[in-house]
Motif scaffolding. Structure first.
Motif, PDB file in Angstrom:
ATOM      1  N   GLN A 135      -8.641   2.282  -7.465  1.00 46.15           N
ATOM      2  CA  GLN A 135      -7.901   2.728  -6.270  1.00 46.15           C
ATOM      3  C   GLN A 135      -6.804   3.709  -6.674  1.00 46.15           C
ATOM      4  O   GLN A 135      -6.606   4.733  -6.017  1.00 46.15           O
ATOM      5  CB  GLN A 135      -7.248   1.539  -5.558  1.00 46.15           C
ATOM      6  N   ARG A 195       1.858   1.895  -3.542  1.00 44.48           N
ATOM      7  CA  ARG A 195       0.677   2.367  -4.286  1.00 44.48           C
ATOM      8  C   ARG A 195       0.441   3.851  -4.003  1.00 44.48           C
ATOM      9  O   ARG A 195       0.307   4.658  -4.920  1.00 44.48           O
ATOM     10  CB  ARG A 195      -0.550   1.546  -3.877  1.00 44.48           C
ATOM     11  N   ASP A 196       0.397   4.206  -2.722  1.00 46.84           N
ATOM     12  CA  ASP A 196       0.119   5.590  -2.338  1.00 46.84           C
ATOM     13  C   ASP A 196       1.216   6.537  -2.810  1.00 46.84           C
ATOM     14  O   ASP A 196       0.934   7.627  -3.327  1.00 46.84           O
ATOM     15  CB  ASP A 196      -0.036   5.693  -0.822  1.00 46.84           C
ATOM     16  N   GLY A 198       0.820  -1.205   0.000  1.00 42.55           N
ATOM     17  CA  GLY A 198       0.000   0.000   0.000  1.00 42.55           C
ATOM     18  C   GLY A 198       0.853   1.254   0.000  1.00 42.55           C
ATOM     19  O   GLY A 198       0.483   2.265  -0.594  1.00 42.55           O
ATOM     20  N   PHE A 228      -2.471  -3.315  -8.621  1.00 48.16           N
ATOM     21  CA  PHE A 228      -3.520  -2.642  -7.845  1.00 48.16           C
ATOM     22  C   PHE A 228      -4.738  -2.385  -8.725  1.00 48.16           C
ATOM     23  O   PHE A 228      -4.607  -2.154  -9.921  1.00 48.16           O
ATOM     24  CB  PHE A 228      -2.999  -1.301  -7.307  1.00 48.16           C
TER      25      PHE A 228
END
Length: 151
Positions: free
Chosen positions: A73, A31-32, A28, A69
């Motif tokens: 999102q 991803r962020d 995550g 992902f």
């Protein structure tokens, strides 16, 4: 022209490196941070045009590393970061750089975030000085030497 050819070769090499690490880039935090980086580069000149949004949307849908992902999102995170930057660039930039810093704990993720920023910056054929400067700032947030990426 030689500079552009060198950049295209570098971007191609970076994409190959990203693919080699695809299985390591599933957190995550990555991803962020990667979506924060995309937003930062897109808004670097404080003007986000539809072409820049389109480039990021294309990256989200076609980049094999980001396919780890769900696209919705990624798009949601990109839009949220872009909204912060367009509302108040200086204040938003602080928040977005903090998102990018999430990748700091894993050097492979940190490098991949920078590589994605460079790929986005050069997608229009011109990785300009303003875009290079924000990617350089992100390098510093991630404790990576900018010269490692020719910045």
């Amino acid at each position: 022209m030689a500079l552009w050819d060198r950049f295209k070769e570098s971007a191609s090499t970076m994409q190959t490196q990203l693919m080699a690490k695809k299985n390591d880039l599933k957190s995550g935090a990555f991803r962020d941070a990667s979506m924060a980086m995309c937003a930062l580069v897109a808004a670097a000149d404080r003007n986000v045009d539809p072409a820049e949004r389109s480039r990021v949307a294309q990256l989200i849908s076609t980049n094999e590393v980001l396919q780890n992902f769900p696209a919705d999102q990624l798009q949601s995170r990109f839009d949220a970061n872009l909204n912060k930057l367009t509302a108040d660039f200086d204040f938003g930039k602080v928040s977005v750089l903090q998102e990018i810093a999430k990748a700091k704990k894993k050097p492979a993720e940190a490098r991949a975030v920078i590589q994605i920023g460079i790929v986005i910056g050069g997608a229009d054929g011109d990785f300009d000085k303003i875009e290079q400067a924000v990617v350089r700032e992100a390098c510093l947030m991630l404790d990576l030497p900018p010269h490692e990426f020719d910045l």
